[in-house]
Scaffold this motif. Structure first.
Motif, PDB file in Angstrom:
ATOM      1  N   MET A   1       0.811  -1.221  -0.025  1.00 27.64           N
ATOM      2  CA  MET A   1       0.036   0.026   0.113  1.00 27.64           C
ATOM      3  C   MET A   1       0.840   1.416  -0.190  1.00 27.64           C
ATOM      4  O   MET A   1       0.558   2.219  -0.800  1.00 27.64           O
TER       5      MET A   1
ATOM      6  N   THR B   1       2.216   1.621  -3.548  1.00 24.13           N
ATOM      7  CA  THR B   1       1.142   2.226  -4.317  1.00 24.13           C
ATOM      8  C   THR B   1       0.666   3.587  -4.088  1.00 24.13           C
ATOM      9  O   THR B   1       0.353   4.430  -5.016  1.00 24.13           O
TER      10      THR B   1
ATOM     11  N   SER C   1      -3.482  -2.031  -5.135  1.00 26.71           N
ATOM     12  CA  SER C   1      -2.791  -2.852  -4.117  1.00 26.71           C
ATOM     13  C   SER C   1      -3.462  -4.054  -3.984  1.00 26.71           C
ATOM     14  O   SER C   1      -2.903  -5.327  -3.758  1.00 26.71           O
TER      15      SER C   1
END
Ligand code: HEM
Length: 484
Positions: A126, A129, A167
Protein backbone atom coordinates in the motif's frame (compact mmCIF):
# COMPACT_ATOMS: atom_id res chain seq x y z
CA UNK A 1 -51.91 -9.88 -2.84
CA UNK A 2 -48.73 -11.05 -1.13
CA UNK A 3 -48.59 -7.89 0.93
CA UNK A 4 -52.18 -8.18 2.16
CA UNK A 5 -51.34 -9.95 5.44
CA UNK A 6 -48.83 -7.15 6.12
CA UNK A 7 -51.45 -4.49 5.40
CA UNK A 8 -53.87 -5.84 7.97
CA UNK A 9 -51.28 -6.54 10.62
CA UNK A 10 -52.44 -5.77 14.12
CA UNK A 11 -50.31 -4.98 17.14
CA UNK A 12 -50.14 -7.98 19.51
CA UNK A 13 -49.64 -7.72 23.28
CA UNK A 14 -45.98 -7.43 24.31
CA UNK A 15 -44.87 -6.41 20.81
CA UNK A 16 -42.99 -3.11 20.36
CA UNK A 17 -45.16 -0.09 19.40
CA UNK A 18 -46.21 -0.49 15.76
CA UNK A 19 -46.19 2.47 13.35
CA UNK A 20 -47.49 1.63 9.89
CA UNK A 21 -47.08 5.18 8.57
CA UNK A 22 -49.26 7.23 6.26
CA UNK A 23 -49.23 5.15 3.05
CA UNK A 24 -50.44 1.53 2.71
CA UNK A 25 -47.61 -0.92 2.02
CA UNK A 26 -45.00 1.87 1.64
CA UNK A 27 -45.53 2.95 5.25
CA UNK A 28 -42.79 5.43 6.18
CA UNK A 29 -40.52 4.57 3.25
CA UNK A 30 -40.47 8.10 1.81
CA UNK A 31 -39.56 9.89 5.05
CA UNK A 32 -37.02 7.18 5.87
CA UNK A 33 -35.31 7.47 2.50
CA UNK A 34 -35.18 11.26 2.48
CA UNK A 35 -33.56 11.57 5.90
CA UNK A 36 -33.18 8.44 7.99
CA UNK A 37 -31.68 10.28 10.98
CA UNK A 38 -34.51 12.81 11.25
CA UNK A 39 -37.09 10.05 10.81
CA UNK A 40 -35.60 7.83 13.52
CA UNK A 41 -35.27 10.79 15.91
CA UNK A 42 -38.99 11.47 15.45
CA UNK A 43 -39.93 7.83 15.97
CA UNK A 44 -37.76 7.52 19.09
CA UNK A 45 -39.32 10.67 20.57
CA UNK A 46 -42.79 9.25 19.84
CA UNK A 47 -42.35 5.57 20.78
CA UNK A 48 -39.22 5.23 22.95
CA UNK A 49 -36.21 2.94 22.50
CA UNK A 50 -37.95 0.09 20.63
CA UNK A 51 -40.49 0.42 17.83
CA UNK A 52 -41.59 -1.37 14.67
CA UNK A 53 -42.11 0.58 11.45
CA UNK A 54 -43.38 -0.42 8.04
CA UNK A 55 -40.94 0.39 5.20
CA UNK A 56 -41.85 -0.72 1.69
CA UNK A 57 -43.82 -3.82 2.67
CA UNK A 58 -41.39 -4.99 5.37
CA UNK A 59 -41.54 -4.50 9.11
CA UNK A 60 -38.37 -3.27 10.82
CA UNK A 61 -37.97 -3.19 14.59
CA UNK A 62 -35.42 -0.55 15.59
CA UNK A 63 -33.63 -1.05 18.90
CA UNK A 64 -32.17 2.27 20.04
CA UNK A 65 -30.85 1.42 23.54
CA UNK A 66 -27.15 0.51 23.26
CA UNK A 67 -27.20 -1.31 26.61
CA UNK A 68 -29.66 -3.77 25.02
CA UNK A 69 -27.63 -4.59 21.90
CA UNK A 70 -26.00 -7.68 23.49
CA UNK A 71 -28.79 -10.23 22.85
CA UNK A 72 -29.03 -9.09 19.21
CA UNK A 73 -25.32 -8.98 18.42
CA UNK A 74 -24.38 -12.09 20.40
CA UNK A 75 -27.35 -14.22 19.40
CA UNK A 76 -25.95 -17.68 20.03
CA UNK A 77 -29.29 -19.44 19.52
CA UNK A 78 -29.48 -18.30 15.88
CA UNK A 79 -32.88 -16.73 16.26
CA UNK A 80 -31.57 -13.86 14.15
CA UNK A 81 -29.97 -14.24 10.75
CA UNK A 82 -27.60 -11.91 8.93
CA UNK A 83 -26.45 -14.06 6.04
CA UNK A 84 -29.74 -14.91 4.30
CA UNK A 85 -30.81 -11.30 4.37
CA UNK A 86 -27.49 -10.03 2.98
CA UNK A 87 -27.74 -12.57 0.13
CA UNK A 88 -30.75 -10.83 -1.43
CA UNK A 89 -28.98 -7.50 -1.49
CA UNK A 90 -25.75 -8.91 -2.88
CA UNK A 91 -27.58 -10.56 -5.78
CA UNK A 92 -29.40 -7.37 -6.66
CA UNK A 93 -26.45 -4.97 -6.34
CA UNK A 94 -23.53 -7.03 -7.66
CA UNK A 95 -25.28 -9.80 -9.58
CA UNK A 96 -23.43 -12.26 -7.33
CA UNK A 97 -25.23 -15.40 -6.15
CA UNK A 98 -23.68 -16.17 -2.77
CA UNK A 99 -22.85 -19.69 -1.59
CA UNK A 100 -23.34 -21.07 1.89
CA UNK A 101 -19.53 -21.25 2.20
CA UNK A 102 -18.92 -17.56 1.38
CA UNK A 103 -19.27 -16.06 4.83
CA UNK A 104 -16.68 -18.34 6.39
CA UNK A 105 -14.41 -18.03 3.36
CA UNK A 106 -14.45 -14.20 3.35
CA UNK A 107 -13.89 -13.91 7.07
CA UNK A 108 -11.16 -16.55 7.39
CA UNK A 109 -9.27 -15.21 4.34
CA UNK A 110 -9.53 -11.68 5.69
CA UNK A 111 -8.21 -12.76 9.09
CA UNK A 112 -5.23 -14.31 7.31
CA UNK A 113 -4.38 -11.50 4.89
CA UNK A 114 -5.93 -8.28 6.20
CA UNK A 115 -4.77 -8.65 9.82
CA UNK A 116 -1.58 -9.67 11.67
CA UNK A 117 1.39 -10.84 9.55
CA UNK A 118 -0.56 -10.69 6.28
CA UNK A 119 -1.39 -7.07 6.98
CA UNK A 120 2.28 -6.12 7.40
CA UNK A 121 2.97 -7.39 3.90
CA UNK A 122 -0.04 -5.55 2.49
CA UNK A 123 0.97 -2.31 4.25
CA UNK A 124 4.28 -2.35 2.35
CA UNK A 125 2.41 -2.77 -0.93
CA UNK A 126 0.00 0.00 0.00
CA UNK A 127 2.86 2.38 0.79
CA UNK A 128 4.42 1.65 -2.56
CA UNK A 129 1.12 2.18 -4.38
CA UNK A 130 0.37 5.38 -2.47
CA UNK A 131 3.77 6.64 -3.65
CA UNK A 132 2.83 5.79 -7.21
CA UNK A 133 -0.55 7.51 -6.98
CA UNK A 134 0.57 10.61 -5.07
CA UNK A 135 3.95 11.19 -6.72
CA UNK A 136 3.45 9.68 -10.18
CA UNK A 137 5.25 6.80 -11.91
CA UNK A 138 8.65 8.52 -11.85
CA UNK A 139 8.63 9.47 -8.18
CA UNK A 140 8.80 13.08 -7.11
CA UNK A 141 8.52 15.31 -10.15
CA UNK A 142 10.32 18.67 -9.99
CA UNK A 143 7.14 20.40 -11.16
CA UNK A 144 5.31 18.85 -8.23
CA UNK A 145 6.67 21.43 -5.79
CA UNK A 146 4.05 24.04 -6.83
CA UNK A 147 0.61 24.36 -5.22
CA UNK A 148 -2.13 22.16 -6.64
CA UNK A 149 -5.82 22.70 -5.99
CA UNK A 150 -8.59 20.11 -5.77
CA UNK A 151 -11.80 19.25 -3.95
CA UNK A 152 -10.77 17.61 -0.68
CA UNK A 153 -13.42 14.89 -0.97
CA UNK A 154 -12.50 14.15 -4.56
CA UNK A 155 -8.78 14.09 -3.75
CA UNK A 156 -9.11 11.72 -0.78
CA UNK A 157 -11.57 9.36 -2.49
CA UNK A 158 -9.59 9.33 -5.74
CA UNK A 159 -6.23 8.71 -4.03
CA UNK A 160 -7.45 5.99 -1.66
CA UNK A 161 -9.46 4.29 -4.41
CA UNK A 162 -6.58 4.10 -6.88
CA UNK A 163 -4.04 3.01 -4.27
CA UNK A 164 -6.42 0.47 -2.69
CA UNK A 165 -7.54 -0.92 -6.03
CA UNK A 166 -4.01 -1.35 -7.38
CA UNK A 167 -2.79 -2.87 -4.10
CA UNK A 168 -5.57 -5.45 -3.92
CA UNK A 169 -6.35 -6.19 -7.57
CA UNK A 170 -2.79 -6.04 -8.90
CA UNK A 171 -0.61 -4.04 -11.26
CA UNK A 172 1.14 -4.53 -14.60
CA UNK A 173 4.74 -3.59 -15.48
CA UNK A 174 3.36 -0.39 -17.06
CA UNK A 175 2.75 1.86 -14.03
CA UNK A 176 1.59 4.86 -16.09
CA UNK A 177 -1.05 2.75 -17.83
CA UNK A 178 -2.14 1.27 -14.47
CA UNK A 179 -2.70 4.76 -13.13
CA UNK A 180 -4.72 5.74 -16.17
CA UNK A 181 -6.93 2.65 -15.91
CA UNK A 182 -7.41 3.14 -12.17
CA UNK A 183 -8.43 6.75 -12.81
CA UNK A 184 -11.00 5.65 -15.41
CA UNK A 185 -12.33 2.99 -13.06
CA UNK A 186 -12.69 5.56 -10.30
CA UNK A 187 -14.90 7.73 -12.53
CA UNK A 188 -17.22 4.76 -13.17
CA UNK A 189 -17.10 3.72 -9.51
CA UNK A 190 -18.28 7.17 -8.47
CA UNK A 191 -21.15 7.01 -10.99
CA UNK A 192 -22.26 3.76 -9.41
CA UNK A 193 -21.67 5.16 -5.92
CA UNK A 194 -23.89 8.20 -6.58
CA UNK A 195 -26.77 5.98 -7.76
CA UNK A 196 -26.19 3.37 -5.05
CA UNK A 197 -28.61 4.51 -2.29
CA UNK A 198 -31.55 4.92 -4.68
CA UNK A 199 -30.61 1.65 -6.41
CA UNK A 200 -30.84 -0.18 -3.08
CA UNK A 201 -34.23 1.44 -2.41
CA UNK A 202 -35.31 0.55 -6.00
CA UNK A 203 -36.30 4.11 -6.84
CA UNK A 204 -34.24 4.80 -9.97
CA UNK A 205 -35.67 6.32 -13.14
CA UNK A 206 -35.79 3.89 -16.14
CA UNK A 207 -32.76 5.61 -17.71
CA UNK A 208 -30.84 5.19 -14.44
CA UNK A 209 -31.73 1.48 -14.22
CA UNK A 210 -30.19 1.01 -17.65
CA UNK A 211 -27.14 3.02 -16.57
CA UNK A 212 -26.68 0.86 -13.46
CA UNK A 213 -26.92 -2.26 -15.64
CA UNK A 214 -24.22 -0.89 -17.95
CA UNK A 215 -21.98 -0.04 -15.00
CA UNK A 216 -22.41 -3.51 -13.49
CA UNK A 217 -21.39 -5.13 -16.78
CA UNK A 218 -18.39 -2.81 -17.07
CA UNK A 219 -17.15 -3.75 -13.57
CA UNK A 220 -17.67 -7.46 -14.27
CA UNK A 221 -15.52 -7.06 -17.37
CA UNK A 222 -12.72 -4.91 -15.92
CA UNK A 223 -12.47 -7.08 -12.82
CA UNK A 224 -12.83 -10.35 -14.71
CA UNK A 225 -10.68 -13.26 -13.60
CA UNK A 226 -9.26 -13.53 -17.13
CA UNK A 227 -8.18 -9.87 -17.08
CA UNK A 228 -6.75 -10.26 -13.57
CA UNK A 229 -4.60 -13.23 -14.54
CA UNK A 230 -2.52 -10.92 -16.72
CA UNK A 231 -1.58 -8.81 -13.71
CA UNK A 232 1.24 -9.09 -11.23
CA UNK A 233 0.90 -8.71 -7.52
CA UNK A 234 -2.79 -9.45 -7.17
CA UNK A 235 -3.13 -9.51 -3.38
CA UNK A 236 -3.17 -12.83 -1.55
CA UNK A 237 -6.54 -11.75 -0.13
CA UNK A 238 -8.15 -11.76 -3.59
CA UNK A 239 -6.14 -14.70 -4.98
CA UNK A 240 -6.92 -16.90 -2.00
CA UNK A 241 -10.67 -16.22 -2.21
CA UNK A 242 -10.75 -16.81 -5.97
CA UNK A 243 -8.91 -20.12 -5.54
CA UNK A 244 -11.51 -21.21 -3.01
CA UNK A 245 -14.32 -20.24 -5.39
CA UNK A 246 -12.64 -22.23 -8.15
CA UNK A 247 -12.38 -25.23 -5.84
CA UNK A 248 -16.11 -24.90 -5.25
CA UNK A 249 -16.57 -24.93 -9.04
CA UNK A 250 -18.03 -21.45 -9.20
CA UNK A 251 -18.32 -20.33 -12.85
CA UNK A 252 -15.76 -17.72 -13.99
CA UNK A 253 -18.55 -15.20 -14.76
CA UNK A 254 -19.72 -15.50 -11.15
CA UNK A 255 -16.16 -15.01 -9.89
CA UNK A 256 -16.04 -11.73 -11.85
CA UNK A 257 -19.13 -10.62 -9.96
CA UNK A 258 -17.52 -11.66 -6.69
CA UNK A 259 -14.60 -9.38 -7.54
CA UNK A 260 -16.98 -6.50 -8.10
CA UNK A 261 -18.48 -7.11 -4.66
CA UNK A 262 -15.00 -7.08 -3.11
CA UNK A 263 -14.09 -3.89 -4.96
CA UNK A 264 -17.17 -2.23 -3.53
CA UNK A 265 -16.58 -3.51 0.02
CA UNK A 266 -12.90 -2.51 -0.02
CA UNK A 267 -13.12 0.89 -1.76
CA UNK A 268 -16.49 2.43 -0.89
CA UNK A 269 -15.62 3.65 2.62
CA UNK A 270 -11.93 4.41 3.02
CA UNK A 271 -11.89 7.47 0.72
CA UNK A 272 -14.90 9.17 2.35
CA UNK A 273 -13.61 8.34 5.87
CA UNK A 274 -10.18 9.81 5.04
CA UNK A 275 -11.93 12.92 3.79
CA UNK A 276 -13.67 13.44 7.16
CA UNK A 277 -10.40 12.90 9.03
CA UNK A 278 -8.41 15.36 6.93
CA UNK A 279 -11.30 17.84 6.91
CA UNK A 280 -11.49 17.84 10.71
CA UNK A 281 -7.71 18.19 10.98
CA UNK A 282 -7.78 21.21 8.67
CA UNK A 283 -10.54 22.82 10.74
CA UNK A 284 -8.91 22.06 14.12
CA UNK A 285 -5.36 23.42 14.31
CA UNK A 286 -4.78 21.91 17.77
CA UNK A 287 -5.55 18.45 16.39
CA UNK A 288 -3.37 19.04 13.32
CA UNK A 289 -0.51 20.18 15.56
CA UNK A 290 -0.82 17.07 17.76
CA UNK A 291 -0.89 14.73 14.73
CA UNK A 292 2.10 16.47 13.13
CA UNK A 293 4.08 16.26 16.37
CA UNK A 294 3.33 12.55 16.59
CA UNK A 295 4.23 12.07 12.91
CA UNK A 296 7.60 13.78 13.46
CA UNK A 297 8.20 11.58 16.49
CA UNK A 298 7.64 8.35 14.57
CA UNK A 299 8.94 9.33 11.12
CA UNK A 300 11.42 12.10 11.80
CA UNK A 301 11.45 15.30 9.73
CA UNK A 302 10.87 13.90 6.29
CA UNK A 303 11.14 15.56 2.91
CA UNK A 304 11.66 14.21 -0.57
CA UNK A 305 14.69 14.46 -2.79
CA UNK A 306 14.08 14.46 -6.54
CA UNK A 307 12.70 11.15 -7.92
CA UNK A 308 12.41 9.70 -4.43
CA UNK A 309 9.34 7.93 -3.19
CA UNK A 310 7.96 8.04 0.35
CA UNK A 311 10.19 6.62 3.01
CA UNK A 312 8.12 5.33 5.89
CA UNK A 313 8.19 2.15 7.90
CA UNK A 314 4.55 0.96 8.13
CA UNK A 315 5.53 -0.54 11.51
CA UNK A 316 5.16 3.00 12.94
CA UNK A 317 1.39 2.64 12.53
CA UNK A 318 1.43 0.69 15.80
CA UNK A 319 2.75 3.71 17.69
CA UNK A 320 0.33 6.51 16.84
CA UNK A 321 -2.23 6.85 19.65
CA UNK A 322 -3.10 10.43 18.70
CA UNK A 323 -3.80 9.55 15.07
CA UNK A 324 -5.73 6.48 16.28
CA UNK A 325 -7.96 8.75 18.35
CA UNK A 326 -8.40 11.14 15.40
CA UNK A 327 -9.49 8.25 13.19
CA UNK A 328 -11.87 6.87 15.80
CA UNK A 329 -13.39 10.31 16.33
CA UNK A 330 -13.72 10.91 12.56
CA UNK A 331 -15.45 7.55 12.16
CA UNK A 332 -17.72 8.29 15.13
CA UNK A 333 -18.88 11.43 13.33
CA UNK A 334 -18.75 10.09 9.78
CA UNK A 335 -19.73 6.40 9.80
CA UNK A 336 -23.38 5.40 9.86
CA UNK A 337 -23.88 1.70 9.07
CA UNK A 338 -27.23 -0.02 9.64
CA UNK A 339 -26.98 -3.45 11.25
CA UNK A 340 -29.78 -5.71 10.06
CA UNK A 341 -30.89 -9.17 11.17
CA UNK A 342 -33.86 -11.25 10.02
CA UNK A 343 -36.00 -12.75 12.80
CA UNK A 344 -36.11 -16.55 12.27
CA UNK A 345 -38.55 -17.51 15.04
CA UNK A 346 -40.87 -15.52 17.34
CA UNK A 347 -38.89 -14.68 20.47
CA UNK A 348 -38.71 -12.35 23.45
CA UNK A 349 -36.06 -9.64 23.32
CA UNK A 350 -34.91 -8.79 26.85
CA UNK A 351 -33.94 -5.15 27.27
CA UNK A 352 -31.38 -3.90 29.80
CA UNK A 353 -34.25 -2.16 31.63
CA UNK A 354 -35.89 -5.55 32.29
CA UNK A 355 -38.69 -4.95 29.77
CA UNK A 356 -39.37 -7.69 27.23
CA UNK A 357 -40.64 -7.35 23.67
CA UNK A 358 -41.99 -10.04 21.42
CA UNK A 359 -40.28 -10.04 18.01
CA UNK A 360 -42.18 -11.60 15.13
CA UNK A 361 -40.75 -14.16 12.73
CA UNK A 362 -40.12 -12.65 9.28
CA UNK A 363 -39.52 -9.11 10.58
CA UNK A 364 -36.13 -7.42 10.54
CA UNK A 365 -34.31 -6.10 13.59
CA UNK A 366 -32.28 -2.96 12.95
CA UNK A 367 -29.60 -1.16 14.92
CA UNK A 368 -28.47 2.30 13.84
CA UNK A 369 -25.47 3.08 16.04
CA UNK A 370 -24.84 6.55 14.63
CA UNK A 371 -27.91 7.84 16.47
CA UNK A 372 -28.14 5.48 19.40
CA UNK A 373 -24.43 5.32 20.30
CA UNK A 374 -22.22 7.72 18.43
CA UNK A 375 -24.48 10.75 18.93
CA UNK A 376 -25.61 9.90 22.48
CA UNK A 377 -24.57 12.89 24.67
CA UNK A 378 -24.41 10.65 27.74
CA UNK A 379 -21.80 8.41 26.11
CA UNK A 380 -20.04 11.15 24.14
CA UNK A 381 -20.57 14.62 25.66
CA UNK A 382 -21.09 17.35 23.02
CA UNK A 383 -21.52 14.60 20.42
CA UNK A 384 -21.58 16.81 17.33
CA UNK A 385 -18.18 18.34 18.16
CA UNK A 386 -14.91 16.95 16.83
CA UNK A 387 -12.59 16.33 19.80
CA UNK A 388 -9.38 14.79 18.59
CA UNK A 389 -8.47 13.37 22.02
CA UNK A 390 -11.92 11.91 22.82
CA UNK A 391 -10.50 8.40 22.58
CA UNK A 392 -7.35 9.12 24.61
CA UNK A 393 -6.81 8.69 28.36
CA UNK A 394 -4.91 11.47 30.18
CA UNK A 395 -1.80 9.22 30.13
CA UNK A 396 -1.99 9.03 26.31
CA UNK A 397 -3.27 5.44 26.12
CA UNK A 398 -6.41 4.44 24.20
CA UNK A 399 -9.65 5.21 26.00
CA UNK A 400 -12.12 2.33 26.01
CA UNK A 401 -14.14 3.16 29.11
CA UNK A 402 -17.39 4.86 28.10
CA UNK A 403 -20.53 4.77 30.20
CA UNK A 404 -24.29 5.12 29.97
CA UNK A 405 -26.53 5.25 33.03
CA UNK A 406 -23.37 4.50 35.03
CA UNK A 407 -22.82 1.21 33.20
CA UNK A 408 -19.73 0.51 31.12
CA UNK A 409 -20.82 0.25 27.54
CA UNK A 410 -19.18 -2.36 25.29
CA UNK A 411 -20.33 -0.81 22.00
CA UNK A 412 -19.29 2.84 22.30
CA UNK A 413 -18.38 3.40 18.63
CA UNK A 414 -19.56 1.10 15.83
CA UNK A 415 -18.26 2.24 12.41
CA UNK A 416 -17.36 -1.36 11.55
CA UNK A 417 -20.67 -2.89 12.60
CA UNK A 418 -20.53 -5.62 15.27
CA UNK A 419 -21.12 -9.31 15.87
CA UNK A 420 -21.34 -11.59 12.84
CA UNK A 421 -21.46 -8.70 10.36
CA UNK A 422 -18.39 -6.88 11.66
CA UNK A 423 -16.14 -5.59 8.87
CA UNK A 424 -13.36 -8.14 8.22
CA UNK A 425 -11.23 -5.46 6.51
CA UNK A 426 -11.15 -3.02 9.43
CA UNK A 427 -7.46 -3.44 10.33
CA UNK A 428 -6.33 -2.92 6.77
CA UNK A 429 -8.78 -0.02 6.33
CA UNK A 430 -7.36 1.76 9.36
CA UNK A 431 -3.79 1.13 8.23
CA UNK A 432 -4.31 2.53 4.75
CA UNK A 433 -6.17 5.60 5.99
CA UNK A 434 -3.56 6.30 8.66
CA UNK A 435 -0.73 5.84 6.17
CA UNK A 436 -2.40 8.32 3.82
CA UNK A 437 -2.92 10.93 6.58
CA UNK A 438 0.64 10.47 7.86
CA UNK A 439 2.05 11.00 4.36
CA UNK A 440 -0.17 14.05 3.81
CA UNK A 441 0.88 15.82 7.01
CA UNK A 442 4.54 14.78 6.74
CA UNK A 443 5.42 15.34 3.10
CA UNK A 444 2.88 17.96 2.07
CA UNK A 445 1.75 21.40 3.07
CA UNK A 446 -2.04 21.30 3.07
CA UNK A 447 -4.47 24.20 3.51
CA UNK A 448 -8.06 25.12 2.72
CA UNK A 449 -8.57 27.61 -0.09
CA UNK A 450 -11.11 29.41 2.12
CA UNK A 451 -10.04 28.82 5.74
CA UNK A 452 -13.45 30.05 6.93
CA UNK A 453 -15.42 27.50 4.90
CA UNK A 454 -17.32 25.32 7.42
CA UNK A 455 -17.24 21.53 7.57
CA UNK A 456 -19.96 20.58 5.04
CA UNK A 457 -23.04 18.77 6.33
CA UNK A 458 -23.62 15.09 5.60
CA UNK A 459 -25.61 14.27 2.47
CA UNK A 460 -28.81 13.02 4.17
CA UNK A 461 -29.54 10.52 1.39
CA UNK A 462 -26.55 8.46 2.47
CA UNK A 463 -27.47 7.88 6.11
CA UNK A 464 -27.39 4.20 6.88
CA UNK A 465 -25.04 3.28 4.00
CA UNK A 466 -21.69 2.95 5.76
CA UNK A 467 -19.40 5.96 5.72
CA UNK A 468 -21.29 9.17 4.97
CA UNK A 469 -20.36 11.67 2.29
CA UNK A 470 -20.48 15.49 2.43
CA UNK A 471 -23.36 17.29 0.71
CA UNK A 472 -20.74 19.28 -1.25
CA UNK A 473 -16.99 19.31 -1.71
CA UNK A 474 -14.51 21.78 -0.16
CA UNK A 475 -11.64 23.31 -2.11
CA UNK A 476 -8.14 22.83 -0.72
CA UNK A 477 -4.56 23.10 -1.95
CA UNK A 478 -1.46 21.06 -1.30
CA UNK A 479 2.20 21.02 -2.29
CA UNK A 480 5.21 18.90 -1.51
CA UNK A 481 7.35 20.27 1.31
CA UNK A 482 10.64 21.46 -0.08
CA UNK A 483 13.76 19.57 1.00
CA UNK A 484 15.59 21.49 3.76
C1 HEM B 1 -13.50 3.13 6.56
C2 HEM B 1 -13.49 1.94 6.01
C3 HEM B 1 -14.50 0.86 6.21
C4 HEM B 1 -15.66 0.86 6.94
C5 HEM B 1 -16.24 1.99 7.79
C6 HEM B 1 -16.26 -0.46 6.79
C7 HEM B 1 -17.44 -0.87 7.39
C8 HEM B 1 -18.05 -2.08 7.15
C9 HEM B 1 -19.31 -2.50 7.72
C10 HEM B 1 -20.17 -1.67 8.68
C11 HEM B 1 -19.60 -3.73 7.25
C12 HEM B 1 -20.82 -4.60 7.57
C13 HEM B 1 -21.90 -4.36 6.59
C14 HEM B 1 -23.17 -5.09 6.94
O1 HEM B 1 -23.54 -5.21 8.11
O2 HEM B 1 -23.85 -5.53 6.01
C15 HEM B 1 -18.52 -4.11 6.37
C16 HEM B 1 -18.46 -5.31 5.67
C17 HEM B 1 -17.39 -5.69 4.91
N1 HEM B 1 -16.21 -5.02 4.75
FE1 HEM B 1 -15.76 -3.18 5.46
N2 HEM B 1 -15.45 -1.22 5.97
C18 HEM B 1 -14.37 -0.46 5.60
C19 HEM B 1 -13.32 -0.86 4.80
C20 HEM B 1 -13.13 -2.13 4.31
C21 HEM B 1 -11.95 -2.59 3.61
C22 HEM B 1 -10.72 -1.75 3.30
C23 HEM B 1 -12.17 -3.89 3.27
C24 HEM B 1 -11.29 -4.88 2.55
C25 HEM B 1 -10.10 -4.67 2.10
C26 HEM B 1 -13.49 -4.25 3.75
C27 HEM B 1 -14.09 -5.47 3.57
C28 HEM B 1 -15.38 -5.78 3.95
C29 HEM B 1 -16.07 -6.99 3.56
C30 HEM B 1 -15.52 -8.10 2.67
C31 HEM B 1 -17.35 -6.94 4.16
C32 HEM B 1 -18.47 -7.99 4.04
C33 HEM B 1 -18.31 -9.02 5.11
C34 HEM B 1 -19.39 -10.08 5.10
O3 HEM B 1 -19.93 -10.40 4.05
O4 HEM B 1 -19.67 -10.59 6.20
N3 HEM B 1 -14.02 -3.16 4.40
N4 HEM B 1 -17.58 -3.11 6.34
Amino acid sequence: FLSLPGLFRQHRPQEPPLDKGPVPWLGHAMAFRINMVEFLRRMQAKHGDVFTVLLGGQYFTFVMDPLSFGPILKDTQRRLDFIEYAKELVLKVFGYKPLAEDYHMIHSTSTKHLMGGGLEELNEVMLDTLSLVMLGPKGRRPSASGWREDGLFHFCYNTLFKAGYLSLFGRTPDAAQDLLEAEELFVEFRRFDVLFPRFVYSVLWPREWRHVGRLQRLFHKVLSVRHNLQKEGVSRWILDMLQQLQALEVAPAMQDKFNFMMLWASQGNTGPASFWALMFLLKHPDAMRAVKEEATKVLGKASLEATQSFCCDPGVLKHTPVLDSVMEESLRLGASPTLLRAVQVDFNLKMASGEEYLLRRGDKVAIFPYLSVQMDPEIHPEPTKFKYDRFLNPDGSRKVDFRKRGKKIPYYNMPWGAGVSMCPGRHFALSEMKLFILLMVTYFEVEMVDPDAPVPPVDPRRWGFGTTQPSHDVRFRYRLRSAE
